[in-house]
Scaffold this motif. Structure first.
Motif, PDB file in Angstrom:
ATOM      1  N   ASP A  59      26.762  32.195  33.505  1.00 16.73           N
ATOM      2  CA  ASP A  59      26.484  33.474  32.857  1.00 16.73           C
ATOM      3  C   ASP A  59      25.863  34.404  33.899  1.00 16.73           C
ATOM      4  O   ASP A  59      25.715  34.031  35.066  1.00 16.73           O
ATOM      5  N   PHE A  60      25.538  35.621  33.501  1.00 19.06           N
ATOM      6  CA  PHE A  60      24.914  36.593  34.398  1.00 19.06           C
ATOM      7  C   PHE A  60      23.539  36.960  33.852  1.00 19.06           C
ATOM      8  O   PHE A  60      23.371  37.087  32.624  1.00 19.06           O
ATOM      9  N   ASP A  61      22.573  37.156  34.743  1.00 18.63           N
ATOM     10  CA  ASP A  61      21.289  37.678  34.273  1.00 18.63           C
ATOM     11  C   ASP A  61      21.378  39.199  34.231  1.00 18.63           C
ATOM     12  O   ASP A  61      22.380  39.806  34.644  1.00 18.63           O
ATOM     13  N   ALA A  62      20.321  39.846  33.726  1.00 16.39           N
ATOM     14  CA  ALA A  62      20.353  41.297  33.510  1.00 16.39           C
ATOM     15  C   ALA A  62      20.573  42.059  34.815  1.00 16.39           C
ATOM     16  O   ALA A  62      21.374  43.007  34.872  1.00 16.39           O
ATOM     17  N   ASN A  63      19.896  41.661  35.867  1.00 13.00           N
ATOM     18  CA  ASN A  63      20.055  42.353  37.148  1.00 13.00           C
ATOM     19  C   ASN A  63      21.487  42.229  37.669  1.00 13.00           C
ATOM     20  O   ASN A  63      22.042  43.178  38.243  1.00 13.00           O
ATOM     21  N   GLU A  64      22.087  41.051  37.475  1.00  7.02           N
ATOM     22  CA  GLU A  64      23.463  40.842  37.942  1.00  7.02           C
ATOM     23  C   GLU A  64      24.452  41.702  37.157  1.00  7.02           C
ATOM     24  O   GLU A  64      25.423  42.215  37.726  1.00  7.02           O
TER      25      GLU A  64
END
Length: 376
Positions: A186-191
């Protein structure tokens, strides 16, 4: 059929021998029909009787000459009927078609089904394992077994196919290890912000739909302009894979991104997203999938991520992961378009999920993605 007529028909009809398989055969209207083995029916008497049965519109009584291609065609015909009846979707049908192609390449189209042995399926599994990971391998093994079991159930072959002890799906342990090896999915918010910053109008809107609505590759590829209501900010769009209806409240950021795509839309297609060469993303790539997977790689690269390891579908996983924080799993499933289990009685009785519950779900993800920016 009268005896005199039958005798005349037998004199007029000539059968051929298929050298590769050693079977009597007959080509009719572009299709080759296979019958008995020559060594078991040296005069072709039984084979000729079988051909006359087929010509009369009846299934032959003896089916020892059914080839892999024959079995696949019958199976796909059954799948086409289910597709036309709305019981399966096009994506599922395409997967079945792909399974047939995999069988042909390993076992051969003209191989007689009655001659298949466990060693053949061991080879087939080995061929598949070189090309696919454990999850895809297990899926294809299930499809292939379904094909040959259908052949027996439909009376195409006289006895069940023996797959052998090695033609089995990978164990749950193997699949867990493979998933752990793949790493973060998955992706974090910054990514997510990095991806958006590196994207043009098309990809910005597609990424937002992935992370706020759980859209997968085919969802964005097949989305039509007319399905998006920018005035109300709601999207009513059934999931392509399952046909499950979805009603999704869109973020203001997503509405604005879609508006930008519509304003620059080149026309010529009902699809919302069109690539720089004027083609929509539904066009199949060389592996048989839509073009989203490959086209997303330059976006990953521009954002500073490796092109391998994560793809567009990871945005759907991101939504699921973050949306569950709202505590309303039913609303999350409704937006994701997940099909309910037949044993889930609550799902059977539930007629709808309220708009307020859907709104709270997407707001939970919005806060995860944007709250940090607002506070800074």
């Amino acid at each position: 059929m009268a005896k005199s007529t039958l005798a005349r028909a037998k004199r007029e009809v000539r059968l051929s021998v298929h050298k590769a398989s050693g079977l009597w055969c007959k080509v009719h209207k572009g299709k080759r029909h296979y019958f008995e083995r020559v060594e078991e029916d040296p005069q072709g008497t039984r084979s000729l009787d079988q051909w006359l049965e087929i010509k009369a519109g009846r299934r032959p009584r003896n089916t020892s000459g059914v080839t892999v291609k024959d079995a696949a065609e019958e199976w796909m015909q059954a799948k086409r009927s289910r597709l036309h009846a709305g019981e399966i979707v096009q994506d599922t049908y395409d997967e079945y078609f792909k399974a047939c192609d995999l069988i042909f390449k390993s076992l051969g189209k003209e191989t007689s089904v009655s001659e298949l042995e466990p060693a053949d399926f061991a080879k087939l599994r080995s061929d598949l394992a070189k090309r696919y990971g454990p999850v895809a391998l297990g899926k294809h093994i299930g499809q292939i077994k379904s094909l040959f079991r259908y052949s027996f159930d439909a009376g195409l072959i006289k006895s069940p196919v023996r797959f052998g002890p090695s033609f089995v799906k990978p164990s749950a342990k193997v699949i867990r290890k493979q998933r752990a090896k793949r790493g973060k999915q998955d992706f974090d918010a910054n990514e997510v912000h990095q991806l958006i910053a590196a994207s043009g109008p098309n990809w910005k809107a597609m990424i937002l739909l992935g992370v706020q609505a759980g859209f997968g590759n085919r969802d964005v590829a097949e989305l039509e302009v007319g399905l998006v209501d920018l005035k109300t900010g709601w999207l009513n769009y059934p999931r392509a894979k399952t046909g499950i209806e979805r009603r999704i409240p869109l973020w203001p950021e997503t509405v604005a991104a879609i508006q930008a795509v519509i304003e620059s839309h080149p026309g010529g297609t009902d699809r919302l997203f069109v690539g720089h060469r004027g083609r929509d993303f539904c066009t199949e790539n060389r592996t048989g999938g839509n073009r989203v997977t490959g086209a997303f790689k330059p976006v990953l690269k521009a954002a500073g991520f490796p092109e391998k390891g994560r793809g567009f579908y990871c945005l759907r996983r991101t939504f699921q992961t973050q949306a569950e924080e709202c505590g309303d799993l039913v609303a999350v499933r409704a937006i994701m378009g997940h099909s309910d289990s037949e044993s889930d009685m609550s799902a059977r009785y539930r007629q709808r999920v309220s708009d307020s519950r859907l709104q709270r779900t997407v707001e939970t993800v919005w806060e995860w993605l944007y709250a940090g920016e607002v506070q800074s």
